[in-house]
Every structure is written in structure tokens, then in C-alpha cells.
Design a protein around this motif. Structure first.
Motif, PDB file in Angstrom:
ATOM      1  N   THR A   1       0.848  -1.202   0.000  1.00 45.69           N
ATOM      2  CA  THR A   1       0.000   0.000   0.000  1.00 45.69           C
ATOM      3  C   THR A   1       0.882   1.250   0.000  1.00 45.69           C
ATOM      4  N   ALA A   2       1.917   1.208   0.830  1.00 41.27           N
ATOM      5  CA  ALA A   2       2.810   2.367   0.920  1.00 41.27           C
ATOM      6  C   ALA A   2       3.463   2.672  -0.420  1.00 41.27           C
ATOM      7  N   LEU A   3       3.712   1.639  -1.214  1.00 39.21           N
ATOM      8  CA  LEU A   3       4.373   1.850  -2.509  1.00 39.21           C
ATOM      9  C   LEU A   3       3.385   2.022  -3.659  1.00 39.21           C
ATOM     10  N   GLY A   4       2.087   2.111  -3.315  1.00 42.08           N
ATOM     11  CA  GLY A   4       1.077   2.365  -4.344  1.00 42.08           C
ATOM     12  C   GLY A   4       0.672   1.123  -5.124  1.00 42.08           C
ATOM     13  N   LYS A   5       1.100  -0.073  -4.678  1.00 40.63           N
ATOM     14  CA  LYS A   5       0.698  -1.297  -5.391  1.00 40.63           C
ATOM     15  C   LYS A   5      -0.727  -1.702  -5.018  1.00 40.63           C
ATOM     16  N   ARG A   6      -1.214  -1.198  -3.901  1.00 43.82           N
ATOM     17  CA  ARG A   6      -2.616  -1.367  -3.509  1.00 43.82           C
ATOM     18  C   ARG A   6      -3.155   0.020  -3.218  1.00 43.82           C
ATOM     19  N   GLU A   7      -4.447   0.213  -3.467  1.00 41.87           N
ATOM     20  CA  GLU A   7      -5.047   1.524  -3.249  1.00 41.87           C
ATOM     21  C   GLU A   7      -5.158   1.869  -1.773  1.00 41.87           C
ATOM     22  N   LYS A   8      -5.561   0.857  -0.996  1.00 29.07           N
ATOM     23  CA  LYS A   8      -5.789   1.078   0.432  1.00 29.07           C
ATOM     24  C   LYS A   8      -5.673  -0.255   1.163  1.00 29.07           C
ATOM     25  N   MET A   9      -5.659  -0.163   2.471  1.00 24.64           N
ATOM     26  CA  MET A   9      -5.660  -1.388   3.282  1.00 24.64           C
ATOM     27  C   MET A   9      -6.556  -1.198   4.492  1.00 24.64           C
TER      28      MET A   9
END
Ligand SMILES: NC(=O)c1ccc[n+]([C@@H]2O[C@H](COP(=O)([O-])OP(=O)(O)OC[C@H]3O[C@@H](n4cnc5c(N)ncnc54)[C@H](O)[C@@H]3O)[C@@H](O)[C@H]2O)c1
Length: 324
Positions: free
Chosen positions: A198-206
């Protein structure tokens, strides 16, 4: 020695493989069907791409390579899936291990290092998992591991030369300090992996699953252990058996915990950005706190963790995630 590493292309197995190849001159044979592992993680030794169910191939490898020790990582590891598809777990974790142990006895392989889990404790009343306390797994995944533990103990009692080490892992996280391997598990459910993605933008949110637990900041507390320290515990376990040690069950953790919020705050501060975290409902079966009592492994095998530091764990995980 000739060592068989089942599941050596996976997250933890590949870290053990990496350290074994650097610290020892053992011959290393990795037996993996690549269902969740990957070839690139096999940084040393010889990969045999096969399934544990294929007993003919397994026995051929054991005899043709004159295997004298087994590190057994291969298994299915997703707790919710074990609830919806328990037989997959009893088959892959319990039945396949039974067959493997059977071959070990048949071919006089007397060293067996087994990946177990803190999930065998279920929800400890005071939040501390202690070897010797009663075990109450609350999902099929934990039950399959506990059954294997029992099998190993019974087989060890019947065959005194057969020596095993059962390692009950707490929350494994991070990536190799030397940068050569890290976690690649598809659809990983591990908090730190998801936070880094998430921090690297590979997921939108967690999501945080519940912030109203009876803990100082309301989120669950876990004992995060750096994967290289965990990997070293396997090598120390084998050396202990080779030095005349008896079969043992050890916890592997640091004996202290961090909350979900603490992990996320540390990740944000290391990466220097704010990422999207939502607070959702509690998940079924999450205990407020689970940490280890883990003195015994150090006392008996000399295991000395080198990365007992949340910042190091997160930093290695982020560096790895960036490279993936
Ligand atoms: N990751 C954790 O936090 C954690 C915690 C406690 C215990 N464990 C245990 O540690 C072991 C390794 O976990 P991991 O995180 O490295 O998982 P992983 O999924 O990354 O690795 C498992 C490996 O086993 C292989 N495999 C699975 N079934 C197989 C089969 N039938 N035949 C051949 N190969 C097979 C997969 O391809 C993969 O390479 C597992 O037994 C798991 O239960 C893991």
C-alpha cells in the motif's frame, strides 16, 4: 550432509536456503511444486519441481540423493481458506507430511525440521504462547499443524534414532538482509507485506481489522520476527541435533509484540508518505495479543537473533517490495 528442503521456493524456505548456502557446504535439494513458490527464489542448490503427493518422485529423490536431513516447509498456509476448504489442508499439510515422515523412517533419515505455527495455541488467555501449555487451535490450518506435531512425537517415541525439531513460528516478516530473497507469495495476507504494497502504491488502500480491542491502542498485538532470524533457527536446530541434541518443540519469536497501528506508523515514517488505511470490523478468531515465550531455543541451540528491531524488519520488507 544431503538436505531435502520441501517448499524451498517459498517465502521462508528460500531464506533458509539462502543462509544454508552461505554458512554450510551441505548439498541442497529443493522439492517444490511452485504452487506459491517461484524458481527465482531458489538461489542455491538443485530444484526438483514436483508435488509431495507424487510419492514415486519423492522416494526417488530421497534415495538417489542419499538424503540425510529434511527441512519441511511445503504446505498450504491461508487460514480463511483452511476454513472454507479444510480437506485441502488436511491433505497437503497432514497427509503429505505423514507420507514424507514414512519415507524418512523407511530410508533411515533421522533429522527432520518442521515448520509449525503459533496458531496451535489458538487464543492464549494471557496473550502468551508457551510450549507445554495446552493447545487449542481455532481453525483447520492450526489443527493440521498440531496433528503433524503429534505424529512427529509419536514416531520419535517409536523410532529413537529419528530426531526432529518442531518450530512454532510467530509473525514472520521482512526480507533477507543481503537483499537476495524476500516474500513473493501471491495474495499474501501478512500485515507487513500489505502495508508495504500500500505504501508503494501497489494497492489503493488497506484495512485494520478492528481498533476496539483491549490493548493500549485498540489494535491487535503480534510478535513480529525477522525472516532471517527465523531461518537461522532452522540451521541452529539442525546443528543442535547433529551435536547430540534431543527432539524438541521450540517457539520462535522475540517474546514481545507490536500493535497493528505501531507497524503502520513505523512503515509510514520509514517510507515518508501517508497511505490510505481504513478501519474495518474485527475478523473472527483474531486474538487481541499473541506473543511468544521463546527463551528455550536460545538456551538449548544458542540461537541469537540479529534483527530484533521493527525498523529493520520494515526496511528490509520495503526494499524488497521496491525491487519486485
Ligand atoms: N509465513 C508465515 O507467517 C508462517 C507462519 C507460521 C508457519 N508457517 C509455515 O511455514 C511454512 C512455509 O510458509 P511460507 O510462508 O514460506 O509459505 P509459501 O507459500 O511461501 O511456501 C510454501 C512452499 O511450499 C510449496 N508447496 C506447497 N504445497 C506443496 C506440495 N504439495 N508439494 C510441493 N511443494 C509444495 C509452495 O510452492 C511454496 O514454495 C508453511 O508450512 C507454513 O505453514 C508460515
Amino acid at each position: 550432509m544431503n538436505i531435502l528442503i520441501t517448499g524451498g521456493a517459498g517465502y521462508i524456505g528460500s531464506h533458509v536456503l539462502n543462509l544454508l548456502s552461505k554458512q554450510t557446504d551441505h548439498n541442497l535439494y529443493i522439492y517444490d511444486n511452485l504452487s506459491t513458490g517461484r524458481k527465482e527464489s531458489v538461489v542455491a542448490g538443485e530444484l526438483i519441481q514436483a508435488d509431495l503427493e507424487d510419492l514415486e518422485t519423492l522416494e526417488h529423490v530421497i534415495t538417489s540423493k542419499s538424503i540425510d536431513a529434511v527441512f519441511h516447509f511445503a504446505g498450504s498456509i491461508v487460514v480463511p481458506e483452511s476454513v472454507s476448504n479444510p480437506l485441502k489442508y488436511y491433505k497437503n499439510n497432514t497427509l503429505n507430511t505423514l507420507n514424507l515422515i514414512d519415507l524418512c523412517i523407511k530410508h533411515k533419515i533421522n533429522r527432520f525440521i518442521f515448520s509449525s505455527t503459533a496458531a496451535v495455541y489458538g487464543i492464549p488467555a494471557d496473550g502468551v504462547g508457551r510450549v507445554g501449555d495446552p493447545t487449542f487451535p481455532i481453525n483447520p490450518y492450526g489443527s493440521t499443524k498440531l496433528m503433524t506435531e503429534q505424529m512427529l512425537q509419536d514416531v520419535g517415541a517409536a523410532h529413537p534414532d529419528f530426531k526432529f525439531i518442531i518450530l512454532r513460528y510467530f509473525n514472520v516478516a521482512g526480507a533477507a538482509v543481503d537483499g537476495s530473497v524476500g516474500q513473493c507469495t501471491p495474495n499474501a495476507t501478512h500485515l507487513l507485506k500489505i502495508a508495504c504494497q500500500t505504501a508503494l502504491g501497489k494497492r489503493e488502500k488497506m484495512q485494520i481489522f478492528g481498533d476496539d480491542y483491549d490493548t493500549p491502542d485498540g489494535t491487535c498485538i503480534r510478535d513480529y520476527i525477522h525472516v532471517d532470524d527465523l531461518a537461522q533457527a532452522h540451521i541452529d536446530g539442525l546443528n543442535y541435533l547433529n551435536g547430540g541434541g534431543t527432539s524438541e518443540i521450540f517457539n520462535v519469536g522475540y517474546g514481545k509484540g507490536s500493535s497493528v497501528k505501531e507497524v503502520l506508523e513505523a512503515t509510514k515514517s520509514i517510507i515518508g508518505n501517508v497511505f490510505n488505511v481504513e478501519v474495518g470490523d474485527r475478523r473472527d478468531g483474531d486474538a487481541p495479543k499473541i506473543i511468544s515465550e521463546a527463551h528455550e531455543i536460545s538456551k538449548k541451540t544458542g540461537w541469537t537473533p540479529k534483527n530484533d528491531n521493527l525498523q529493520v524488519i520494515i526496511k528490509t520488507a520495503i526494499d524488497w517490495e521496491r525491487r519486485l
